[in-house]
Design an enzyme around this catalytic site. Structure first.
Site, mmCIF file in Angstrom:
data_model
loop_
_atom_site.group_PDB
_atom_site.id
_atom_site.type_symbol
_atom_site.label_atom_id
_atom_site.label_comp_id
_atom_site.label_asym_id
_atom_site.label_seq_id
_atom_site.Cartn_x
_atom_site.Cartn_y
_atom_site.Cartn_z
ATOM 1 N N GLU A 43 21.084 -37.339 10.895
ATOM 2 C CA GLU A 43 22.062 -37.746 9.879
ATOM 3 C C GLU A 43 21.424 -38.691 8.862
ATOM 4 O O GLU A 43 22.005 -39.690 8.448
ATOM 5 C CB GLU A 43 23.288 -38.380 10.553
ATOM 6 C CG GLU A 43 24.015 -37.404 11.452
ATOM 7 C CD GLU A 43 25.247 -37.979 12.127
ATOM 8 O OE1 GLU A 43 26.215 -37.222 12.316
ATOM 9 O OE2 GLU A 43 25.235 -39.175 12.458
ATOM 10 N N GLU B 208 26.406 -30.669 15.776
ATOM 11 C CA GLU B 208 27.387 -31.493 16.490
ATOM 12 C C GLU B 208 28.786 -31.011 16.125
ATOM 13 O O GLU B 208 29.307 -31.340 15.055
ATOM 14 C CB GLU B 208 27.242 -32.978 16.134
ATOM 15 C CG GLU B 208 25.957 -33.609 16.631
ATOM 16 C CD GLU B 208 25.903 -35.106 16.384
ATOM 17 O OE1 GLU B 208 26.953 -35.699 16.016
ATOM 18 O OE2 GLU B 208 24.815 -35.703 16.546
#
Length: 580
Positions: free
Chosen positions: A156, A232
């Site tokens: 991320e 995810e």
């Protein structure tokens, strides 16, 4: 075998759909790894994904650990033995609601340290860690006969920075150290996040929990002719202390999103099983204020924190069955829940009575943060004498994180948390000149996401502003609480002060149980010397999961460190959880 990333994923030149679930080996006792992996395969998954937590594997600079719960090689090999492939995410930063996002706090002992950018002192530490880690991971790759099909270079990153030179350096370092499987990044499915967090030649994946068609649509425009992968799929969420209730996802919505995701691409469930933030390893977030995460990382996952099959498991299994044949798996680990009943307090002693046994004081003119004293986790106590005062009127703790309890003459004066530490507090406390002042500061868990990562020194780093002037002359007692064998319960106990409480019980058999701390305030629990995690009566978590493998046939010891002076007469070990 050969795993490739082309227009889609291929295994030995045959199209391959990744159906994966997240299990963090460092959140599950190793005796239960096989059980969780068998249940993952029985769901219909062909892959398991895990982060690798740097702060666990290098707790002190140059001291590495890969034993017990940290034996990542054993976890990966076990997955392979069960016929599962593995995605590893060994990036220096993992987020994961984990303390400092997995970055080791000793990095903060260096002035000017910058995280997750092309900053040579930081890169030096990453390289030295990777030289050890990658040597262990190299033989586990699929082209070396192992089960690992893919690794992540950063996590991320587009939600933190956009330093492409840094990302390229990470990629090149992994290749230099023998990582040959495909590499990936994972980011939110937005323009800024994907453009900031990706580099050419590395698979871009996305993290999200809803609006699959929209997210995959943007990802396909960003990287045409590339596999669509949700790294995810957030099928639940995490809890913070003080939440009104345990966070629960929308199961009906998740079912529909999963069906569409498997129709269009590939998935990794986050989390298949969340597990537990053992010890002081919970992370925290900071938006409007500090919100430290609870000890349970149940996450409303497909399995519960203690590995129980849920309705979500049963429904997801039906959907996966539309896309692949579900194997029949025999579960081989015998796990039971046991109620051990009520345990009365047997011994107790005040922190102030055993302080010198637990910590060697370090003297300094100004208080220093934990990291400057070689401490990473737990508590730190600052002691001084009020030699120029007879009245405490104003107090401010400059540069203090996260929660501080102030005592004068061993009597509680005030407790300050988060933003309260930034303000000058008006007080009215009288005492004889020369009275003791003690400030007990707790690291509630370092922030693991967004812009405050580099601001996570714990304790007091500025100073103590008292009655309009700096107060000097401090004895500092680091309290990581990793040496409770030194406790002397024959020493003095005073009600209303931080103290240690000891319990013992006999176990005719061992099994999973749940520690009920009703009637107690705030603190941390140790079971047979293992730091089980934090408790706090503000909830939502009301019981701590105690895995059976942490218990012994025969005599067992539990020690509670309670900081608020709110102690009950007993605790209980029950056979049902209560996470709010």
């Amino acid at each position: 075998m050969k795993f490739e990333v082309r227009d889609r994923f291929y295994m030995d030149d045959e199209p391959f759909k990744i159906i994966s679930g997240s299990i963090h080996y460092f959140r599950v006792v190793p005796e239960y790894w096989r059980d969780r992996l068998e249940k993952l395969k029985a769901l219909g998954c062909n892959t398991v994904e895990t982060y690798i937590a740097w702060n666990m594997h290098e707790p002190e600079k140059g001291r590495f650990r890969f034993d017990g719960m940290l034996d990542v090689e054993r976890f990966v090999k076990l997955a392979g033995e069960l016929g599962l492939y593995v995605i590893l995410r060994p990036s220096p930063y993992i987020c994961a609601e984990w303390e400092l996002g997995g970055l080791p706090p000793w990095l903060l002992s260096e002035d000017g340290m910058r995280f997750r950018v092309y900053y040579p002192p930081y890169l030096k530490h990453v390289r030295e860690y990777y030289e050890v880690l990658m040597a262990k991971l190299r033989p586990l790759q699929i082209d070396q006969g192992g089960p690992v099909i893919m690794m992540q270079i950063e996590n991320e990153y587009g939600s933190y920075a956009n330093d492409k030179k840094y990302l390229e350096w990470l990629r090149d370092l992994m290749r230099e150290l023998g990582i040959t499987v495909p590499l990936c990044t994972s980011d939110g499915p937005t323009h800024d996040m994907l453009h900031g967090g990706t580099i050419d030649g590395v698979l871009a994946t996305a993290n999200f929990g809803s609006r699959v068609e929209e997210a995959f649509g943007y990802l396909s425009k960003f990287r045409p002719n590339s596999p669509l992968m949700c790294m995810e799929f957030w099928i639940g969420w995490f809890d913070a202390w003080g939440n009104e209730k345990h966070m629960i996802g929308d199961l009906e919505m998740a079912e529909g999103e999963l069906d569409k995701m498997l129709e269009l691409g590939n998935v990794n469930f986050y989390m298949f099983e969340g597990g537990t933030n053992f010890g002081f390893m919970n992370g925290a977030n900071y938006y409007e204020g500090l919100t430290p995460d609870v000890t349970s990382y149940d996450y409303d996952a497909i399995l519960t924190e203690d590995g129980q099959i849920t309705e979500k498991y049963r429904r997801f299994k039906k959907i996966i069955g539309k896309y692949r044949e579900i194997p029949k798996i025999e579960l081989t680990t015998d796990i039971k829940r046991i109620d051990y009943g009520v345990l009365p307090v047997q011994e107790k002693v005040s922190l102030f009575s055993v302080l010198e046994e637990l910590s060697a004081p370090i003297e300094n003119t100004f208080p220093q943060p934990m990291e400057k004293l070689g401490q990473s986790y737990g508590y730190i106590l600052y002691h001084t004498d009020l030699r120029t005062e007879e009245h405490l009127r104003r107090l401010q703790l400059r540069g203090a994180n996260d929660r501080a309890q102030v005592f004068v003459d061993k009597k509680p004066v005030v407790t300050l948390m988060d933003k309260e530490l930034l303000e000058e507090r008006e007080l009215d406390v009288s005492f004889d000149r020369g009275a003791d002042m003690d400030i007990l500061v707790e690291n509630l868990g370092r922030v693991n996401f967004a812009l405050r990562l580099e601001e996570q020194r714990k304790g007091i780093s500025g100073g103590v502003w008292l009655n309009g002037h700096w107060h000097n002359g401090w004895r500092q007692y680091p309290l990581p609480l990793d040496n409770l064998d030194k406790l002397d319960f024959s020493k003095d106990y005073q009600e209303g002060l931080p103290a240690f409480y000891r319990f013992t019980f006999e176990a005719a058999e061992t099994g999973d149980t749940f520690l009920d701390f009703a009637g107690w305030g705030k603190g941390v629990v140790f079971v047979n010397g293992v730091n089980l995690g934090r408790f706090w009566d503000i909830g939502p978590q009301k019981r701590l999961y105690l895995p059976g493998p942490l218990l012994k046939d025969g005599s067992n010891e539990i020690i509670l460190f309670e900081t608020e002076g709110r102690a009950g007469a007993s605790i209980a070990l029950r056979n049902e959880p209560d996470i709010g």
